[in-house]
Design an enzyme around this catalytic site. Structure first.
Site, short mmCIF file in Angstrom:
data_model
loop_
_atom_site.label_atom_id
_atom_site.label_comp_id
_atom_site.label_asym_id
_atom_site.label_seq_id
_atom_site.Cartn_x
_atom_site.Cartn_y
_atom_site.Cartn_z
N GLU A 113 0.86 -1.20 0.00
CA GLU A 113 0.00 0.00 0.00
C GLU A 113 0.88 1.23 0.00
O GLU A 113 1.82 1.33 0.79
CB GLU A 113 -0.91 0.01 1.23
N GLU A 147 -2.67 11.46 2.87
CA GLU A 147 -3.81 11.33 3.76
C GLU A 147 -3.88 12.56 4.64
O GLU A 147 -2.85 13.15 4.99
CB GLU A 147 -3.68 10.09 4.65
#
Length: 257
Positions: free
Chosen positions: A140, A145
């Site tokens: 990932e 974010e």
């Protein structure tokens, strides 16, 4: 008149090429400039549907214009407080899963983000083999974010090395303005950048520390999560609806010498 028309066409082509930022040593191999109106291009984007991960509160809807639409040159991902299915919130998660994935390159998006308690927008990638090996073995790459009202961007890499491991960094960022979030990813490393400035790097050369996942194809995800394990739940001050604005998404690859 014909000469004037030709000049106008040349000018428009130049403007479009300029907008795509010709980067020395790189060529664009895939992009969505969001220069249309309506639902996101289904040849490029699919939708995750339902309750997906992290104990988040939103229900991700399937091609619902109230949650994801293209308007005025931007992709809008809209989080809403509303009763829907078994949820009290709705949003969208757009993916290139099964449509396009890449190994290495410069992956970039220009985004303006909402802020507020329980708000969790992200621009990230998962290994295309997640459906067979699962997470975190697929790898990932969290390009960006943001949670709550923080004024920092988070970038994190997750993988499997006997157990789930991760490594990443943060950098100051005013999310109320557009910024370029990107990675530069090759056979040696993954580098996280904000507005072209590197702030963190992971060595992946020769699969060191079990980083073999990052030498395989990954697909793109754009989502606006609400609540969940990391940010916690929205509170009465959280504004709804609120929107994540995406000006473009581009994938570049190195030009062979």
């Amino acid at each position: 008149m014909k000469k004037l028309l030709n000049i106008m066409i040349i000018a428009l082509c130049f403007a479009e090429c300029s907008a795509q930022k010709a980067l020395p040593g790189w060529k664009i191999v895939w992009s969505d400039e969001f220069n249309y109106n309506g639902l996101p291009d289904s040849s490029k984007w699919g939708n995750e549907v339902g309750f997906i991960r992290n104990n988040e509160l939103q229900y991700y809807t399937r091609r619902r214009i109230e949650n994801s639409r293209v308007y005025d040159g931007n992709l809008l991902i809209i989080g809403r407080k509303e009763a829907y299915d078994k949820a009290n919130y709705t949003s969208a998660s757009l993916v290139t899963d099964g449509k396009s994935s890449w190994t290495y390159g410069k992956i970039e998006a220009r985004i303006k983000l909402p802020k507020g308690q329980g708000i969790w927008p992200a621009f990230w990638m998962l290994g295309q083999n997640i459906h067979t090996v699962g997470w975190p073995k697929c790898g990932e790459i969290d390009i960006m974010e943001h949670i709550n009202n923080e004024d920092v961007a988070h970038g994190t890499i997750h993988w499997f090395n006997a157990k789930h491991v991760s490594s990443g960094g943060t950098t100051p960022c005013d999310f109320t303005k557009y910024h370029d979030y990107s990675i530069e990813w090759d056979a040696s490393a993954i580098r996280l950048l904000l507005d072209g400035n590197k702030y963190w790097e992971l060595n992946t050369k020769d699969g060191v520390n079990s980083t073999e996942a990052f030498h395989k194809p990954h697909y793109i995800i754009l989502n606006l999560a609400l609540g969940g394990d990391w940010p916690g739940s929205p509170d009465p001050k959280t504004v709804f609806p609120d929107t994540m604005f995406v000006d473009y998404v581009r994938v570049y690859q190195k030009i062979s010498k």
